[in-house]
Design a protein around this motif. Structure first.
Motif, PDB file in Angstrom:
ATOM      1  N   PHE A   1      14.740   4.628   1.454  1.00  0.00           N
ATOM      2  CA  PHE A   1      13.852   5.021   2.548  1.00  0.00           C
ATOM      3  C   PHE A   1      13.794   6.402   2.730  1.00  0.00           C
ATOM      4  N   LEU A   2      14.912   7.238   2.637  1.00  0.00           N
ATOM      5  CA  LEU A   2      14.724   8.494   3.102  1.00  0.00           C
ATOM      6  C   LEU A   2      14.801   9.514   1.996  1.00  0.00           C
ATOM      7  N   GLY A   3      15.061   8.627   1.030  1.00  0.00           N
ATOM      8  CA  GLY A   3      14.776   9.564  -0.535  1.00  0.00           C
ATOM      9  C   GLY A   3      16.167   9.976  -0.803  1.00  0.00           C
ATOM     10  N   PHE A   4      17.301   9.551  -0.169  1.00  0.00           N
ATOM     11  CA  PHE A   4      18.805   9.906  -0.694  1.00  0.00           C
ATOM     12  C   PHE A   4      18.976   8.893  -1.727  1.00  0.00           C
ATOM     13  N   ASN A   5      20.120   9.002  -2.216  1.00  0.00           N
ATOM     14  CA  ASN A   5      20.621   8.259  -3.241  1.00  0.00           C
ATOM     15  C   ASN A   5      19.741   7.666  -4.270  1.00  0.00           C
ATOM     16  N   LYS A   6      18.573   8.632  -4.740  1.00  0.00           N
ATOM     17  CA  LYS A   6      17.932   8.413  -5.771  1.00  0.00           C
ATOM     18  C   LYS A   6      18.893   8.604  -7.035  1.00  0.00           C
ATOM     19  N   GLU A   7      18.720   7.170  -7.839  1.00  0.00           N
ATOM     20  CA  GLU A   7      19.492   7.337  -9.078  1.00  0.00           C
ATOM     21  C   GLU A   7      18.800   8.297 -10.107  1.00  0.00           C
ATOM     22  N   SER A   8      19.577   9.440 -10.344  1.00  0.00           N
ATOM     23  CA  SER A   8      19.069  10.102 -11.670  1.00  0.00           C
ATOM     24  C   SER A   8      18.935   9.475 -12.988  1.00  0.00           C
ATOM     25  N   THR A   9      17.691   9.603 -13.479  1.00  0.00           N
ATOM     26  CA  THR A   9      17.728   8.894 -14.880  1.00  0.00           C
ATOM     27  C   THR A   9      18.072   9.772 -15.816  1.00  0.00           C
ATOM     28  N   PRO A  10      19.190   9.724 -16.535  1.00  0.00           N
ATOM     29  CA  PRO A  10      19.619  10.777 -17.548  1.00  0.00           C
ATOM     30  C   PRO A  10      18.903  10.554 -18.738  1.00  0.00           C
ATOM     31  N   THR A  11      18.594  11.728 -19.335  1.00  0.00           N
ATOM     32  CA  THR A  11      17.836  11.755 -20.636  1.00  0.00           C
ATOM     33  C   THR A  11      18.593  12.104 -21.541  1.00  0.00           C
ATOM     34  N   TYR A  12      18.973  10.779 -22.134  1.00  0.00           N
ATOM     35  CA  TYR A  12      19.462  10.804 -23.454  1.00  0.00           C
ATOM     36  C   TYR A  12      18.653  11.092 -24.680  1.00  0.00           C
ATOM     37  N   GLU A  13      19.261  11.451 -25.748  1.00  0.00           N
ATOM     38  CA  GLU A  13      18.324  11.711 -26.954  1.00  0.00           C
ATOM     39  C   GLU A  13      18.194  10.191 -27.833  1.00  0.00           C
ATOM     40  N   THR A  14      16.912  10.156 -28.129  1.00  0.00           N
ATOM     41  CA  THR A  14      16.800   9.066 -28.791  1.00  0.00           C
ATOM     42  C   THR A  14      17.070   9.049 -30.329  1.00  0.00           C
ATOM     43  N   PRO A  15      17.238   8.064 -31.122  1.00  0.00           N
ATOM     44  CA  PRO A  15      17.408   8.097 -32.505  1.00  0.00           C
ATOM     45  C   PRO A  15      16.306   8.745 -33.300  1.00  0.00           C
ATOM     46  N   GLU A  16      15.280   9.092 -32.833  1.00  0.00           N
ATOM     47  CA  GLU A  16      14.351   9.641 -33.729  1.00  0.00           C
ATOM     48  C   GLU A  16      14.601  11.169 -33.415  1.00  0.00           C
ATOM     49  N   SER A  17      15.204  11.746 -32.125  1.00  0.00           N
ATOM     50  CA  SER A  17      15.136  13.170 -32.036  1.00  0.00           C
ATOM     51  C   SER A  17      16.346  13.471 -32.578  1.00  0.00           C
TER      52      SER A  17
ATOM     53  N   LEU B   1      23.844   1.092 -37.730  1.00  0.00           N
ATOM     54  CA  LEU B   1      25.020   1.935 -37.338  1.00  0.00           C
ATOM     55  C   LEU B   1      24.520   3.098 -36.469  1.00  0.00           C
ATOM     56  N   GLU B   2      23.372   3.740 -37.133  1.00  0.00           N
ATOM     57  CA  GLU B   2      22.807   4.745 -36.354  1.00  0.00           C
ATOM     58  C   GLU B   2      22.436   4.619 -34.825  1.00  0.00           C
ATOM     59  N   GLN B   3      21.595   3.405 -34.666  1.00  0.00           N
ATOM     60  CA  GLN B   3      21.270   2.976 -33.528  1.00  0.00           C
ATOM     61  C   GLN B   3      22.484   2.834 -32.505  1.00  0.00           C
ATOM     62  N   VAL B   4      23.543   2.366 -32.996  1.00  0.00           N
ATOM     63  CA  VAL B   4      24.738   1.835 -32.250  1.00  0.00           C
ATOM     64  C   VAL B   4      25.544   3.313 -31.872  1.00  0.00           C
ATOM     65  N   VAL B   5      25.572   4.135 -32.641  1.00  0.00           N
ATOM     66  CA  VAL B   5      26.092   5.286 -32.409  1.00  0.00           C
ATOM     67  C   VAL B   5      25.404   6.034 -31.270  1.00  0.00           C
ATOM     68  N   VAL B   6      24.149   5.874 -31.461  1.00  0.00           N
ATOM     69  CA  VAL B   6      23.155   6.748 -30.410  1.00  0.00           C
ATOM     70  C   VAL B   6      22.957   6.113 -29.172  1.00  0.00           C
ATOM     71  N   SER B   7      23.179   4.823 -29.058  1.00  0.00           N
ATOM     72  CA  SER B   7      22.811   3.860 -28.035  1.00  0.00           C
ATOM     73  C   SER B   7      24.230   3.580 -27.336  1.00  0.00           C
ATOM     74  N   CYS B   8      25.250   3.270 -28.061  1.00  0.00           N
ATOM     75  CA  CYS B   8      26.352   2.716 -27.278  1.00  0.00           C
ATOM     76  C   CYS B   8      27.664   4.055 -27.190  1.00  0.00           C
ATOM     77  N   THR B   9      27.445   4.904 -27.750  1.00  0.00           N
ATOM     78  CA  THR B   9      28.470   6.021 -27.466  1.00  0.00           C
ATOM     79  C   THR B   9      28.341   7.117 -26.268  1.00  0.00           C
ATOM     80  N   PRO B  10      27.191   7.139 -25.734  1.00  0.00           N
ATOM     81  CA  PRO B  10      27.111   8.178 -24.754  1.00  0.00           C
ATOM     82  C   PRO B  10      28.163   7.989 -23.461  1.00  0.00           C
ATOM     83  N   CYS B  11      28.244   6.758 -23.144  1.00  0.00           N
ATOM     84  CA  CYS B  11      28.825   6.518 -21.905  1.00  0.00           C
ATOM     85  C   CYS B  11      30.405   6.407 -21.965  1.00  0.00           C
TER      86      CYS B  11
END
Ligand code: HEC
Length: 160
Positions: free
Chosen positions: A40-56, A81-91
């Protein structure tokens, strides 16, 4: 002090306290609103992280793969393997992936759980590739019983 003067002072104090009460009321209202409707007040907005994509990122360094294992992550070499490395290891560590085993449905379930509770983003077209990779290389072992013993040096029992 004249009576009129005294009355004016009291009036001013009264006014100040009224203002303070109104301000407190508005603040309390804000807190309640924020609790009921976090957006409602614009607090607690979840920031969407910008992770790199496989293409980049491009393809991972093939020199990092030794004995069929991608050394920096410990993941098995294979399609996806590439997609898993990119998508599953940032967190979290890739160990969380390599230490788990599941069927296709199981892996999809884990991904959905992370999407619902851990802010994992929509994997898009990569999801099929990732799930296929995981279900192929990190499938349940399903061994009903231990392997037959081998390489045992039997000895003769002396019974007298
Ligand atoms: C947005 C962040 C994020 C990304 C990206 C992410 N995960 Fe997770 N994942 C988490 C968090 C947070 C946990 C919980 C960690 C913990 O319990 O310490 C978790 C836990 C897990 C677990 C353990 C689940 C359990 O039952 O204990 C597995 C397996 C897993 N992730 C696999 C993956 C795979 C496969 C991918 C790639 C598709 C992935 N993760 C990508 C955030 C993420």
């Amino acid at each position: 002090m004249h009576y009129e003067e005294f009355k004016n002072v009291v009036k001013r104090i009264y006014l100040m306290f009224s203002l303070l009460a109104v301000m407190l009321f508005i603040m309390a209202l804000g807190v309640v609103c924020n609790m009921l409707y976090p957006s409602f007040l614009g607090f607690n907005k979840e920031s969407t992280p910008t992770y790199e994509t496989p293409e980049s990122l491009g393809v991972i360094d093939r020199n990092d793969i030794k004995n069929g294992i991608h050394q920096p992550t410990g993941l098995v070499e294979g399609e996806g393997l590439e997609q898993v490395v990119v998508s599953c290891t940032p967190c979290h560590s890739a160990k969380l992936v390599t230490q788990n085993r599941a069927t296709k449905e199981g892996w999809v379930g884990i991904i959905r759980w992370m999407q619902e509770t851990q802010n994992l983003w929509d994997l898009g077209a990569n999801e099929t590739i990732i799930v296929d990779y995981l279900a192929t290389h990190y499938a349940p072992e399903n061994k009903g019983r231990r392997d037959v013993l081998s390489n045992i040096e039997w000895y003769n029992l002396d019974v007298k």
